[in-house]
Write a protein that holds these residues in place. Structure first.
Motif, PDB file in Angstrom:
ATOM      1  N   VAL A  79       0.915  -1.201   0.115  1.00  0.00           N
ATOM      2  CA  VAL A  79       0.133   0.006  -0.047  1.00  0.00           C
ATOM      3  C   VAL A  79       0.793   1.277  -0.132  1.00  0.00           C
ATOM      4  O   VAL A  79       0.638   2.393  -0.599  1.00  0.00           O
ATOM      5  CB  VAL A  79      -0.925  -0.098   1.176  1.00  0.00           C
ATOM      6  CG1 VAL A  79      -1.538   1.542   1.335  1.00  0.00           C
ATOM      7  CG2 VAL A  79      -2.006  -1.108   0.989  1.00  0.00           C
ATOM      8  N   LEU A  80       1.886   1.324   0.780  1.00  0.00           N
ATOM      9  CA  LEU A  80       2.806   2.282   0.775  1.00  0.00           C
ATOM     10  C   LEU A  80       3.928   2.618  -0.181  1.00  0.00           C
ATOM     11  O   LEU A  80       3.934   3.702  -0.628  1.00  0.00           O
ATOM     12  CB  LEU A  80       3.548   2.260   2.357  1.00  0.00           C
ATOM     13  CG  LEU A  80       2.833   2.355   3.583  1.00  0.00           C
ATOM     14  CD1 LEU A  80       4.000   2.422   4.654  1.00  0.00           C
ATOM     15  CD2 LEU A  80       1.975   3.754   3.706  1.00  0.00           C
ATOM     16  N   HIS A  81       4.315   1.442  -0.780  1.00  0.00           N
ATOM     17  CA  HIS A  81       5.100   1.500  -1.900  1.00  0.00           C
ATOM     18  C   HIS A  81       4.347   1.938  -3.240  1.00  0.00           C
ATOM     19  O   HIS A  81       5.041   2.532  -4.015  1.00  0.00           O
ATOM     20  CB  HIS A  81       5.579   0.060  -1.970  1.00  0.00           C
ATOM     21  CG  HIS A  81       6.888   0.133  -3.148  1.00  0.00           C
ATOM     22  ND1 HIS A  81       7.884   0.835  -3.263  1.00  0.00           N
ATOM     23  CD2 HIS A  81       7.060  -0.845  -4.425  1.00  0.00           C
ATOM     24  CE1 HIS A  81       8.459   0.438  -4.314  1.00  0.00           C
ATOM     25  NE2 HIS A  81       7.846  -0.736  -4.915  1.00  0.00           N
ATOM     26  N   ARG A  82       3.285   1.318  -3.684  1.00  0.00           N
ATOM     27  CA  ARG A  82       2.623   1.557  -4.602  1.00  0.00           C
ATOM     28  C   ARG A  82       1.369   2.435  -4.595  1.00  0.00           C
ATOM     29  O   ARG A  82       0.289   1.608  -4.515  1.00  0.00           O
ATOM     30  CB  ARG A  82       2.198   0.231  -5.265  1.00  0.00           C
ATOM     31  CG  ARG A  82       3.723  -0.507  -5.885  1.00  0.00           C
ATOM     32  CD  ARG A  82       4.331   0.247  -7.072  1.00  0.00           C
ATOM     33  NE  ARG A  82       3.487   0.261  -8.200  1.00  0.00           N
ATOM     34  CZ  ARG A  82       3.339  -0.457  -9.189  1.00  0.00           C
ATOM     35  NH1 ARG A  82       3.821  -1.455  -9.199  1.00  0.00           N
ATOM     36  NH2 ARG A  82       2.422  -0.470 -10.172  1.00  0.00           N
ATOM     37  N   LYS A  83       1.551   3.504  -4.456  1.00  0.00           N
ATOM     38  CA  LYS A  83       0.386   4.460  -4.290  1.00  0.00           C
ATOM     39  C   LYS A  83      -0.866   4.410  -5.427  1.00  0.00           C
ATOM     40  O   LYS A  83      -2.060   4.347  -5.251  1.00  0.00           O
ATOM     41  CB  LYS A  83       0.511   6.068  -4.297  1.00  0.00           C
ATOM     42  CG  LYS A  83       1.133   6.198  -2.991  1.00  0.00           C
ATOM     43  CD  LYS A  83       1.847   7.702  -3.187  1.00  0.00           C
ATOM     44  CE  LYS A  83       2.586   8.076  -1.840  1.00  0.00           C
ATOM     45  NZ  LYS A  83       2.726   9.824  -1.946  1.00  0.00           N
ATOM     46  N   ASP A  84      -0.246   3.751  -6.701  1.00  0.00           N
ATOM     47  CA  ASP A  84      -1.288   3.747  -7.758  1.00  0.00           C
ATOM     48  C   ASP A  84      -1.880   2.391  -7.717  1.00  0.00           C
ATOM     49  O   ASP A  84      -2.865   2.163  -8.583  1.00  0.00           O
ATOM     50  CB  ASP A  84      -0.447   3.669  -9.203  1.00  0.00           C
ATOM     51  CG  ASP A  84       0.957   2.491  -9.080  1.00  0.00           C
ATOM     52  OD1 ASP A  84       1.418   2.554  -8.033  1.00  0.00           O
ATOM     53  OD2 ASP A  84       0.787   1.841  -9.818  1.00  0.00           O
ATOM     54  N   ARG A  87      -3.375   1.611  -4.777  1.00  0.00           N
ATOM     55  CA  ARG A  87      -4.189   1.476  -3.690  1.00  0.00           C
ATOM     56  C   ARG A  87      -5.583   1.190  -3.594  1.00  0.00           C
ATOM     57  O   ARG A  87      -6.376   0.353  -2.921  1.00  0.00           O
ATOM     58  CB  ARG A  87      -4.030   2.877  -2.809  1.00  0.00           C
ATOM     59  CG  ARG A  87      -2.624   2.979  -2.119  1.00  0.00           C
ATOM     60  CD  ARG A  87      -2.699   4.342  -1.571  1.00  0.00           C
ATOM     61  NE  ARG A  87      -0.898   4.315  -1.131  1.00  0.00           N
ATOM     62  CZ  ARG A  87      -0.644   5.425  -0.640  1.00  0.00           C
ATOM     63  NH1 ARG A  87      -1.321   6.739  -0.431  1.00  0.00           N
ATOM     64  NH2 ARG A  87       0.679   5.601   0.369  1.00  0.00           N
ATOM     65  N   LYS A  88      -5.997   1.724  -4.879  1.00  0.00           N
ATOM     66  CA  LYS A  88      -7.654   1.223  -5.063  1.00  0.00           C
ATOM     67  C   LYS A  88      -7.834  -0.118  -5.189  1.00  0.00           C
ATOM     68  O   LYS A  88      -8.721  -0.743  -4.645  1.00  0.00           O
ATOM     69  CB  LYS A  88      -7.941   2.237  -6.240  1.00  0.00           C
ATOM     70  CG  LYS A  88      -9.498   2.065  -6.502  1.00  0.00           C
ATOM     71  CD  LYS A  88     -10.005   2.833  -7.785  1.00  0.00           C
ATOM     72  CE  LYS A  88     -11.411   2.769  -8.022  1.00  0.00           C
ATOM     73  NZ  LYS A  88     -11.818   3.448  -9.452  1.00  0.00           N
ATOM     74  N   SER A  98      -2.049  -7.747  -5.693  1.00  0.00           N
ATOM     75  CA  SER A  98      -1.067  -6.493  -6.057  1.00  0.00           C
ATOM     76  C   SER A  98       0.339  -7.092  -6.089  1.00  0.00           C
ATOM     77  O   SER A  98       1.302  -6.307  -6.473  1.00  0.00           O
ATOM     78  CB  SER A  98      -1.209  -5.644  -5.102  1.00  0.00           C
ATOM     79  OG  SER A  98      -0.871  -5.818  -3.840  1.00  0.00           O
ATOM     80  N   ARG A 137       3.042  -1.472 -14.533  1.00  0.00           N
ATOM     81  CA  ARG A 137       2.082  -0.426 -14.647  1.00  0.00           C
ATOM     82  C   ARG A 137       1.068  -0.801 -15.435  1.00  0.00           C
ATOM     83  O   ARG A 137       1.138  -1.531 -16.530  1.00  0.00           O
ATOM     84  CB  ARG A 137       2.837   0.879 -15.041  1.00  0.00           C
ATOM     85  CG  ARG A 137       4.007   1.154 -14.110  1.00  0.00           C
ATOM     86  CD  ARG A 137       3.690   1.926 -12.684  1.00  0.00           C
ATOM     87  NE  ARG A 137       4.812   2.165 -11.634  1.00  0.00           N
ATOM     88  CZ  ARG A 137       4.832   2.641 -10.662  1.00  0.00           C
ATOM     89  NH1 ARG A 137       3.660   3.400 -10.581  1.00  0.00           N
ATOM     90  NH2 ARG A 137       5.701   2.766  -9.875  1.00  0.00           N
TER      91      ARG A 137
END
Length: 228
Positions: free
Chosen positions: A24-29, A31-32, A84, A93
């Motif tokens: 969650v913290l490492h990949r903000k993209d 999070r959803k 994830s 990405r």
């Protein structure tokens, strides 16, 4: 050594939560994707546990109830991780979409209905043990995704392998603290009797099939594709 009734909650919070939080913290993209998939996993965790505790295992809970917050948290964290981990490890990405998939709810409803429906039919209408029923259900869902989205095959395979290995490592850690965990909680007469490092092979198989299904779940539902 803490009492066995704390093993489930401690294992979930000390082993699963740190990996979930790191993603969650490492990949903000992501999070959803992580949060939405986690919520689905958290919702079905306690529901499926109602059936698992009948014929597969019956873990002690710190609340001394049959179903507890542990079931929600485990489903929540493990689903988010599985969804994830492929993107997180390989730095994948998503490609930009010119338009959103308007059928996302139909995709979601169809997949969940087929998978959970298969699980319920097998467990309530046959003598199939719930752990094997869940594996079959995951494989049915994975087959649907693979048939429609071959481009998600690598995500499926990596997520499945990761969750299987993660389960093996997690139980190895827990058994070092709680050596009688398996014999105390599992219905030994209802499983194959095959163990890997003292861990029922069913747990590893469940992790593999579950990871294959959950890994590409969000991408399939909303129509996302990875950049080349």
């Amino acid at each position: 050594m803490p009492p066995y009734k704390y093993a489930y909650i401690l294992g979930t919070l000390l082993i699963c939560f740190p990996i979930w939080l790191t993603l969650v913290l490492h990949r903000k993209d992501l999070r959803k994707e992580i949060l939405l998939t986690s919520l689905v996993g958290g919702f079905f965790g306690p529901i499926s546990q109602l059936i698992y505790t009948k014929d597969y295992w019956k873990p002690e809970l710190f609340s001394n109830q049959t179903i507890g917050i542990e079931d929600f948290l485990f489903g929540f964290f493990i689903a988010g991780i599985a969804a994830s981990i492929y993107e997180g490890v390989y730095g994948k990405r998503f490609a930009k979409r010119t338009q959103r998939d308007t059928n996302w709810f139909v995709n979601f409803a169809m997949l969940v209905t087929v998978v959970f429906g298969t699980f319920l039919i097998l467990t309530l209408s046959t003598n199939v043990n719930s752990i094997y029923a869940s594996m079959v259900s995951f494989l049915v869902g994975t087959s649907i995704i693979f048939f429609k989205r071959r481009d998600l095959a690598k995500d499926m395979l990596f997520s499945g392998l990761f969750l299987a290995i993660f389960g093996l490592i997690s139980y190895t850690i827990l058994l070092a603290v709680y050596p009688d965990l398996i014999t105390k909680w599992w219905f030994m007469n209802n499983i194959s009797g095959v163990f890997v490092l003292g861990i029922p092979i069913e747990e590893i198989m469940w992790g593999f099939t579950g990871g294959m299904f959950i890994g590409p779940f969000y991408e399939f539902i909303v129509g996302l594709k990875f950049r080349r």
